[in-house]
Design an enzyme around this catalytic site. Structure first.
Site, short mmCIF file in Angstrom:
data_model
loop_
_atom_site.label_atom_id
_atom_site.label_comp_id
_atom_site.label_asym_id
_atom_site.label_seq_id
_atom_site.Cartn_x
_atom_site.Cartn_y
_atom_site.Cartn_z
N HIS A 1 0.82 -1.21 0.00
CA HIS A 1 0.00 0.00 0.00
C HIS A 1 0.85 1.26 0.00
O HIS A 1 0.43 2.30 -0.52
CB HIS A 1 -0.96 -0.02 1.19
CG HIS A 1 -2.12 -0.93 0.96
ND1 HIS A 1 -2.14 -2.22 1.42
CD2 HIS A 1 -3.29 -0.77 0.29
CE1 HIS A 1 -3.28 -2.79 1.05
NE2 HIS A 1 -3.99 -1.94 0.37
N ARG B 1 -12.20 3.74 -2.79
CA ARG B 1 -11.85 2.90 -1.63
C ARG B 1 -12.60 3.40 -0.40
O ARG B 1 -12.10 4.23 0.35
CB ARG B 1 -10.34 2.93 -1.40
CG ARG B 1 -9.51 2.41 -2.58
CD ARG B 1 -8.03 2.40 -2.23
NE ARG B 1 -7.22 1.80 -3.28
CZ ARG B 1 -6.55 2.51 -4.19
NH1 ARG B 1 -6.62 3.84 -4.18
NH2 ARG B 1 -5.83 1.90 -5.11
N ARG C 1 -16.38 0.79 -4.03
CA ARG C 1 -16.11 -0.55 -3.50
C ARG C 1 -16.61 -0.61 -2.07
O ARG C 1 -16.23 0.23 -1.24
CB ARG C 1 -14.62 -0.87 -3.57
CG ARG C 1 -14.29 -2.28 -3.07
CD ARG C 1 -12.83 -2.63 -3.29
NE ARG C 1 -11.95 -1.81 -2.47
CZ ARG C 1 -10.61 -1.81 -2.57
NH1 ARG C 1 -10.03 -2.56 -3.49
NH2 ARG C 1 -9.88 -1.06 -1.79
N GLU D 1 -10.54 -11.17 -7.75
CA GLU D 1 -9.30 -11.11 -6.99
C GLU D 1 -8.80 -12.46 -6.52
O GLU D 1 -7.64 -12.58 -6.10
CB GLU D 1 -9.49 -10.21 -5.75
CG GLU D 1 -9.86 -8.78 -6.07
CD GLU D 1 -10.19 -8.01 -4.81
OE1 GLU D 1 -9.35 -7.22 -4.37
OE2 GLU D 1 -11.31 -8.19 -4.28
N ASN E 1 -3.45 -6.87 -8.19
CA ASN E 1 -2.54 -7.01 -7.05
C ASN E 1 -2.87 -8.27 -6.25
O ASN E 1 -2.01 -9.13 -6.02
CB ASN E 1 -2.65 -5.79 -6.12
CG ASN E 1 -2.38 -4.49 -6.84
OD1 ASN E 1 -1.94 -4.48 -7.97
ND2 ASN E 1 -2.66 -3.40 -6.17
N ASP E 2 -4.13 -8.37 -5.82
CA ASP E 2 -4.53 -9.54 -5.04
C ASP E 2 -4.61 -10.79 -5.90
O ASP E 2 -4.29 -11.89 -5.44
CB ASP E 2 -5.87 -9.29 -4.35
CG ASP E 2 -5.70 -8.60 -3.01
OD1 ASP E 2 -4.67 -8.84 -2.35
OD2 ASP E 2 -6.58 -7.82 -2.62
N ARG F 1 2.18 -10.35 -0.72
CA ARG F 1 2.88 -9.19 -1.27
C ARG F 1 3.48 -8.28 -0.20
O ARG F 1 4.27 -7.39 -0.50
CB ARG F 1 1.96 -8.36 -2.17
CG ARG F 1 0.66 -7.89 -1.55
CD ARG F 1 -0.22 -7.29 -2.64
NE ARG F 1 -1.60 -7.06 -2.22
CZ ARG F 1 -2.16 -5.86 -2.17
NH1 ARG F 1 -1.45 -4.80 -2.47
NH2 ARG F 1 -3.40 -5.73 -1.83
N CYS G 1 -8.35 -2.58 -12.18
CA CYS G 1 -8.06 -1.46 -11.28
C CYS G 1 -6.82 -1.72 -10.44
O CYS G 1 -6.52 -1.00 -9.50
CB CYS G 1 -9.25 -1.18 -10.36
SG CYS G 1 -9.69 -2.56 -9.29
#
Length: 798
Positions: A375, A482, A518, A616, A639-640, A650, A687
């Site tokens: 992050h 977010r 989200r 994800e 990412n996930d 990660r 995204c």
């Protein structure tokens, strides 16, 4: 554990001595002192006749002695072995320990000839490594025949691991030139992972916790008298806390137990703590650094004691030191007199550290932990701040107050650049500024390929402050809002009205452009402070839609707030996180309908918004066809998805460098999702951070994605890339990439695509910037260290 496997009393003593040795190495003021401590203490600890440390110089293909105990001091810088030569060469080449009770004649004679010492027979050598590269060899020798046991090997290996990061830093900063290269040396660099693209130069400022005394760096005080005053005030506050705590526990603890607080008070009154720290302040160290030096010196005596009870008193002293520091230094380790250009540095930097720093002066970020998908990296890219993460066990405190270069394109850090390198860096930074100026001209132009295929570029957001940034770059809407950031601002769950107000502001500010909100996505690496979770494996735990489905009262509150905020606007779209199958989707849709009907019954003219879900987890990939029939759109979180497909956390420093979004399994999963959405006639977006890399965006375009959501800072770069290529060529590129078996091959294909399209200047996390510090390094002759180019390419970071 079997009784026979338990450490004996002698082994316990060795382990305790090893722990003390490691603490002493950590607190050494410089590399030369640390090396001396290692060889001297190891010689005693292992009862050997000699202990030596060799450094590996890749550019000169040799291993040279830089510290020794038991051999003549003249061997330092003189005794050396070429690559593949002697036992030292064998240890370095194999990267494995070598244990011999009797050294063969040829290696023995060569060592005797170089060192001028008598014969040694017992030999144990272990490699010193950092990030997979051999940096040197740690060796102990015995004059008599001796077979070292497994415990000896474990001790030496532990010390070698401890030295790896420190040596990597010392190499990069040039601190070892006088030890292993008397004729001087160009400085190298510290190798990490790309966090956010760009190049920055500034003064290192180490961020440390207000309760982590060991991480406090040394700094020259602006006003020693003021520092002394702050110290005495902090000590007084701690004394008051101790007295109050003792009084509160009167009647709960016995008089003997409460006597411990009296002992603490006496310690704080003693000259060994306060006056010794004051003396260090007036010897040119600020109060926190002087306090650290005093506490370390004080506790070293306790650590050396064999009695376990007395050793524990050292921990008490450290605790007192941390309490003083907490009053002495509230919040972040940055100060009001920080330099104008800051490189923010920390062992585990986070958003709070960045938020507390003077944002207008932060030029770059360096974090020992983290990955390109952490992050911190995401935030840095969103803010356009170059960042390097995952540099490992490096003594970051030594970078405090030093000039530092951050190359976020390559993931390298250059401590104390020489004048020639600095000049080249300044030129590259000016070129970066020129590129940003060119990109601003794209604001009102469509993201359309040369052969007419249009891509819709949205931005990721979490705060109302993000709206001006997205408007300035010509965003097509918010592809990912977010909502968890709103929940993190409170010390409790926000009410329906509080949520509604924020959502309304965002929807109005962006209207008529769409906003993909989200729903609450916390847990895992995004905990809420008022919802503490202790899970063995939080990344596979209670997070995302799982948490909100288990608490429908929280979910319905958020849904009602969002639907109320959308009244009269109609640009809301709901996005469901961490969905793993049909059952979760159906349960969620039922709750959305319930919230909608509740509002209608209350006379609120809400409309049911389009609902999409995040892809994800692997199960969602393989049920994409069934899921597409139940929702209105997909959005892939690369990412996930990469994290779960490759079984790599990660946020885990030990494995995060292996997390590669260009892994063939990830690309094939993306292709499967695109195919399923195409058959269902449903749009699909990306995204994740892969979309924010120009090369990655072109590959996604070729795979069939027409909607990308990226940070506002990188959107113009992605738009330029899209406007510079033919869609037909990108489709062909994607088909070719899907046939490749290794990420390195896919990366080379993308790099060549950027080059052929004249996009070398764009750079990014997937592709390598055509003009990076690499050119500056070549211009100045700076050696690459640690490792070799071939090794770097093998690991797939280029």
């Amino acid at each position: 554990m079997d009784m026979h496997d338990r450490p004996t009393g002698g082994e316990h003593s060795k382990l305790a001595s090893l722990a003390r040795l490691i603490r002493e190495v950590d607190s050494a003021p410089d590399m030369e002192t640390a090396l001396r401590v290692v060889v001297e203490r190891t010689r005693v600890l292992m009862a050997v006749d000699a202990c030596s440390i060799y450094f590996t110089e890749h550019e000169r293909r040799r291993h040279v002695v830089v510290a020794t105990a038991g051999l003549a001091p003249t061997v330092v810088g003189q005794v050396q072995f070429g690559f593949g030569k002697g036992l030292i060469g064998r240890v370095a080449e194999s990267a494995l320990p070598i244990n011999l009770e009797h050294v063969p004649e040829a290696p023995h004679q060569e060592f005797v000839r170089q060192s001028g010492s008598g014969p040694f027979h017992g030999f144990l050598g272990v490699p010193i490594t950092h990030r997979g590269e051999v940096l040197g060899v740690l060796v102990v020798r015995q004059r008599v025949v001796r077979r070292f046991d497994d415990a000896d090997t474990a001790i030496l290996t532990t010390l070698a691991v401890q030295l790896g990061g420190a040596i990597a830093y010392a190499r990069a900063s040039g601190d070892l030139c006088g030890l292993c290269r008397p004729d001087g040396a160009e400085r190298g660099w510290i190798e990490g992972l790309p966090g956010a693209p760009g190049i920055a130069m500034g003064t290192g400022v180490v961020v440390f916790s207000s309760t982590d005394l060991a991480a406090v760096p040394n700094r020259k005080p602006e006003d020693p008298r003021m520092e002394e005053q702050h110290l005495r005030q902090a000590v007084t506050r701690v004394q008051e806390e101790i007295r109050q705590l003792s009084a509160d526990l009167d009647g709960t603890l016995s008089a003997a137990d409460r006597a411990l607080f009296d002992a603490y008070a006496l310690i704080l009154d003693s000259p060994e703590i306060v006056e010794a720290t004051v003396a260090r302040i007036h010897q040119e160290n600020w109060a926190p650094g002087a306090l650290r030096q005093t506490i370390e010196g004080y506790t070293r005596h306790f650590d050396a004691m064999e009695d376990p009870y007395l050793r524990e008193r050292g921990a008490d002293i450290r605790g007192l030191g941390n309490r003083i520091l907490a009053h002495l230094r509230g919040g972040s380790g940055t100060t009001g007199d920080d330099p104008s250009s800051i490189i923010l540095i920390g062992h585990q930097l986070n958003a709070i550290d960045l938020g507390l720093a003077p944002r207008d002066r932060v030029r770059g970020l360096i974090s020992a932990e983290g990955s390109s998908l952490s992050h911190l990296s995401i935030l840095a890219r969103a803010l356009g701040i170059p960042a390097v993460v995952g540099i490992g066990r490096i003594p970051l405190e030594h970078l405090d107050g030093q000039e530092v270069v951050v190359d976020g394109n390559r993931g390298w850090v250059y401590p104390r650049p020489n004048p020639t390198l600095r000049q080249e860096i300044e030129r590259l930074i000016r070129e970066e500024w020129g590129l940003e100026s060119d990109l601003k001209t794209l604001r009102d132009l469509p993201a359309k390929t040369l052969d007419g295929m249009e891509v819709f570029l949205h931005t990721n957001a979490g705060l109302i402050a993000d709206v001006p940034l997205m408007m300035a770059v010509g965003s097509a809407g918010i592809g990912l809002f977010r909502s968890e950031l709103l929940f993190m601002r409170y010390d409790r769950f926000p009410s329906e009205q509080e949520q509604m107000k924020v959502y309304r502001q965002m929807l109005e500010a962006v209207a008529p452009l769409p906003v993909n909100l989200r729903t609450l996505d916390v847990g895992g690496d995004k905990p809420l402070p008022y919802l503490p979770l202790v899970e063995r494996n939080p990344m596979l735990g209670w997070r995302g839609i799982r948490l909100t489905l288990d608490h429908p009262e929280l979910f319905l509150t958020q849904l009602r707030a969002a639907l109320r905020a959308n009244v009269g606007l109609g640009n809301l779209r709901l996005l469901l996180p961490m969905v793993n199958g049909v059952a979760e989707v159906e349960e969620t849709l039922t709750l959305i309908d319930q919230a909608h009907h509740q509002l209608l019954e209350e006379g609120i003219a809400s409309s049911r918004p389009p609902v999409g879900l995040m892809i994800e987890v692997p199960s969602a990939v393989y049920q994409a066809e069934e899921l597409a029939r139940r929702v209105d759109f997909f959005s892939v979180g690369t990412n996930d998805l990469a994290q779960y497909l490759l079984a790599i956390d990660r946020g885990n420093l030990h494995v995060s460098q292996r997390l590669d979004p260009l892994h063939p399994a990830v690309l094939r999963a993306l292709w499967h999702v695109v195919d399923a959405s195409r058959q269902a006639g449903k749009p699909v977006a990306v995204c994740g951070e892969m979309a924010g890399d120009p090369a990655g965006a072109l590959l996604l375009l070729g795979l069939g994605f027409r909607h990308l959501s990226v940070s506002a800072a990188v959107l113009p770069r992605v738009k330029w890339a899209i406007r510079s290529v033919d869609f037909s060529h990108m489709a062909s590129l994607a088909r070719q990439a899907l046939t490749l078996e290794k990420p390195e091959a896919i990366r080379r294909l993308l790099e060549q695509t950027l080059k052929d399209a004249g996009l070398d200047r764009l750079g990014g996390a997937v592709s390598e910037n055509g003009k990076t510090v690499r050119e500056a390094r070549a211009a100045t002759g700076t050696p690459r260290y640690p490792g070799s180019t071939a090794k770097k390419e093998q690991r797939g970071h280029d």
